[in-house]
Design an enzyme around this catalytic site. Sequence first.
Site, short mmCIF file in Angstrom:
data_model
loop_
_atom_site.label_atom_id
_atom_site.label_comp_id
_atom_site.label_asym_id
_atom_site.label_seq_id
_atom_site.Cartn_x
_atom_site.Cartn_y
_atom_site.Cartn_z
N GLU A 159 -9.31 -1.73 7.19
CA GLU A 159 -8.09 -1.68 7.99
C GLU A 159 -8.39 -1.78 9.47
O GLU A 159 -7.59 -2.30 10.24
CB GLU A 159 -7.34 -0.38 7.69
CG GLU A 159 -5.96 -0.29 8.27
CD GLU A 159 -5.24 0.97 7.85
OE1 GLU A 159 -5.50 2.03 8.44
OE2 GLU A 159 -4.43 0.91 6.91
N GLU A 198 -2.69 10.82 18.89
CA GLU A 198 -3.10 12.23 19.03
C GLU A 198 -4.15 12.59 17.99
O GLU A 198 -5.18 13.23 18.31
CB GLU A 198 -1.89 13.15 18.90
CG GLU A 198 -0.87 13.05 20.03
CD GLU A 198 0.07 11.88 19.88
OE1 GLU A 198 0.89 11.65 20.79
OE2 GLU A 198 -0.01 11.16 18.85
N SER A 237 1.57 6.65 2.51
CA SER A 237 2.34 7.63 3.30
C SER A 237 3.59 8.09 2.57
O SER A 237 4.19 7.35 1.78
CB SER A 237 2.75 7.01 4.64
OG SER A 237 1.63 6.74 5.44
N GLN A 252 0.85 -1.19 0.00
CA GLN A 252 0.00 0.00 0.00
C GLN A 252 0.88 1.24 0.00
O GLN A 252 1.58 1.50 0.98
CB GLN A 252 -0.90 -0.03 1.24
CG GLN A 252 -1.80 1.16 1.43
CD GLN A 252 -2.61 1.03 2.72
OE1 GLN A 252 -3.06 -0.06 3.08
NE2 GLN A 252 -2.79 2.14 3.42
N GLY A 253 0.89 1.98 -1.08
CA GLY A 253 1.73 3.16 -1.22
C GLY A 253 0.97 4.44 -0.93
O GLY A 253 0.56 5.14 -1.87
N SER A 306 4.78 -1.21 4.04
CA SER A 306 5.02 -2.54 4.62
C SER A 306 5.15 -3.61 3.56
O SER A 306 4.34 -3.69 2.64
CB SER A 306 3.87 -2.90 5.57
OG SER A 306 3.76 -1.97 6.61
#
Length: 374
Positions: A242, A358, A126, A123-124, A158
């Site tokens: 996810e 956060e 980030s 999965q590309g 990953s």
Amino acid sequence: MTELHEPAAFRAALRQWLDENDLTPAEGEHSLDAHQAQHVRVLAALYDAGWMRYGWPESAGGLGGPDVLRAIVGEEVVGRGLDHPGPYSMLDVLAPTLIDYARPELAAEMVPRLLSGAETWCQGFSEPGSGSDLASLTTRAVQDGDTYVVNGQKVWTSFAQYAKRCILLARTGGPDVPNHEAISAFFVDLDSPGVTVRPLRTMHDVDEFCEVYFDDVVVPADRMLGNPGDGWRLAMDLLPYERSTCFWQRIAYLYSRFDALVEQVKRQGQVVDTDMGEAYLALHTLRCRSRATQHRLATGAKLGPDTSVDKVLLASAEQRLFDTVHDLLPGAIELDDTQWRTEYLYSRAATIYGGTAEVQRNIIARRLLDLGKE
């Protein structure tokens, strides 16, 4: 509905099959390469026996039945320690995305390759500087006739070193197009000229994550997923997968590690104390929440910001469990080169990966509790 489409009957039959077919990993093999080889072995066996095809639509090579059947397979396989949750969970994130957005003939061709272990995908999303703020990504795809030319960099990708394909987000809109409408998605072959994969070794001494560089990579236009500008919508539609089935597998793994901790504590003559009770309570709370999310998704409910609660609970439970290992097994983290050490270090990232704690708490405060931006 056939008998095996009923969850209880399906689980019973799967358990019997797993009891009769030895898929136990090789003893003492804990490297990422070993995990990947075991992952491929398990998928191939499950697919050949039909189990990996249940819960997937027939149009993509599946055998039909409710989505919960996929969760049962993952829970049984990961809970028994036959496969690691990381590579296994990618199935339930990427395959539904391809089914929902790719041309039907492309999904029918490709999804069986993923489910059978013939291929691994990644999965590309980030990028350096564009993790939590995904809409600011800078990888760009420029149309050139019936192709797109991609340039940019992805990070925290990953298992990219094992992957044959990548579901990639890239900017296709100009500067006058709002960020969320300027992103498109592509299904990219990673053996294309111009793709460079560089594994990243993290503090837990595993190179699960990678940097992936795209230098003038040519992608056929018919490999776009959906329409131009659908990338942000695809990313948001991916999120429920996810944080539902994917989380369910991770929870099964954490329960198996909790059981291993109990056994080790007993062997050392220690008493199972309140620290372990708190770890179990955190896991049980997470499982109850995730079960409700699974059932909501199964009924067709649209999951949204409420899944941020699931993410916060997962991170808290994972860190609580391995903090308990640290407290009850002296030296197992600091002094011994054991699986506990690797997992403890990995758990430190639980409040970062998949959306930082956060950011998730801000989403809960603003969008669920309506507390405003201050």
